[in-house]
Motif scaffolding. Structure first.
Motif, short mmCIF file in Angstrom:
data_model
loop_
_atom_site.label_atom_id
_atom_site.label_comp_id
_atom_site.label_asym_id
_atom_site.label_seq_id
_atom_site.Cartn_x
_atom_site.Cartn_y
_atom_site.Cartn_z
N LEU A 58 0.83 -1.21 0.00
CA LEU A 58 0.00 0.00 0.00
C LEU A 58 0.86 1.25 0.00
O LEU A 58 0.58 2.21 -0.72
CB LEU A 58 -0.92 0.03 1.22
N LEU A 62 0.83 4.10 -2.81
CA LEU A 62 0.46 5.47 -2.45
C LEU A 62 1.62 6.45 -2.65
O LEU A 62 1.39 7.64 -2.86
CB LEU A 62 -0.02 5.52 -1.00
N LEU A 72 -6.84 10.72 3.17
CA LEU A 72 -7.15 9.57 2.32
C LEU A 72 -6.21 8.39 2.64
O LEU A 72 -6.64 7.25 2.71
CB LEU A 72 -7.03 9.94 0.84
N TYR A 73 -4.94 8.69 2.86
CA TYR A 73 -3.98 7.64 3.22
C TYR A 73 -4.33 7.04 4.58
O TYR A 73 -4.24 5.84 4.78
CB TYR A 73 -2.56 8.17 3.23
N THR A 76 -7.17 4.72 4.13
CA THR A 76 -6.70 3.49 3.49
C THR A 76 -6.03 2.58 4.52
O THR A 76 -6.28 1.36 4.55
CB THR A 76 -5.71 3.82 2.36
N TYR A 77 -5.18 3.16 5.37
CA TYR A 77 -4.51 2.37 6.41
C TYR A 77 -5.51 1.86 7.45
O TYR A 77 -5.32 0.78 8.01
CB TYR A 77 -3.39 3.16 7.07
N LEU A 79 -8.62 0.93 6.81
CA LEU A 79 -9.27 -0.24 6.20
C LEU A 79 -8.37 -1.47 6.24
O LEU A 79 -8.81 -2.56 6.61
CB LEU A 79 -9.67 0.07 4.76
N ALA A 80 -7.10 -1.28 5.87
CA ALA A 80 -6.16 -2.40 5.90
C ALA A 80 -5.97 -2.89 7.34
O ALA A 80 -5.93 -4.10 7.59
CB ALA A 80 -4.82 -1.98 5.30
N TRP A 114 0.50 5.58 9.81
CA TRP A 114 0.30 6.78 9.00
C TRP A 114 1.32 7.87 9.36
O TRP A 114 1.85 8.54 8.46
CB TRP A 114 -1.13 7.27 9.22
#
Length: 127
Positions: A58, A62, A72-73, A76-77, A79-80, A114
C-alpha cells in the motif's frame, strides 16, 4: 495495468517504517495493557510481518503520488488495519467487531503507521 515505480531507497524506507511502526505499536499496547507480558513483546514480530506484507505494498502504491499526512492515506490504512486486526482477533474470539479492543487497535495501528509513513516515506508534495 498501471506501472508502479520502486527504487531501493523506497523499499529500505518502507522496511524501516514497518519496523518502527511494529515496535511503537507493541510498546503502546504494552503501556495501555493492565499487566506486563513478555508475549506482548514477542507480538511486535507478528505486527512487523503484517506491516511488511500488507502495508508495504500500500505504501509503495500510495507513494506514486506522495502526500504527507493525507486523510485519504489514513483512511486506506484504517481499512487495511481493520482487515488485519479482524483476522488476527478471529483466532482468539468469535466476533472481533463487538470488542472495544478491536476498534482501539485498528485506530492505534493505522495512526501510528500513518505518522511513520508521512514522516519517512512521503518526502515530496505534488502541487
Amino acid at each position: 495495468m498501471e506501472k508502479v515505480y520502486m527504487d531501493s531507497d523506497l523499499i529500505g524506507r518502507s522496511f524501516i517504517c514497518s519496523l518502527l511502526s511494529a515496535i511503537t505499536l507493541s510498546l503502546v499496547s504494552l503501556f495501555i495493557s493492565t499487566e506486563f507480558s513478555f508475549f506482548m513483546l514477542a507480538i511486535s514480530f507478528i505486527f512487523f510481518l503484517f506491516y511488511l506484507f500488507i502495508a508495504t505494498p500500500l505504501q509503495i502504491k500510495l507513494n506514486q503520488k506522495p502526500k504527507s499526512f493525507s486523510i485519504l492515506y489514513l483512511f486506506t490504512y484504517c481499512l487495511a488495519s481493520a482487515v488485519v486486526t479482524a483476522l488476527f482477533m478471529l483466532y482468539g474470539q468469535a466476533n472481533p467487531f463487538t470488542s472495544v479492543e478491536f476498534y482501539i487497535h485498528v485506530g492505534m495501528s493505522a495512526v501510528i503507521f500513518w505518522i511513520f509513513d508521512s514522516v519517512l516515506l512521503q518526502k515530496k508534495e505534488e502541487s
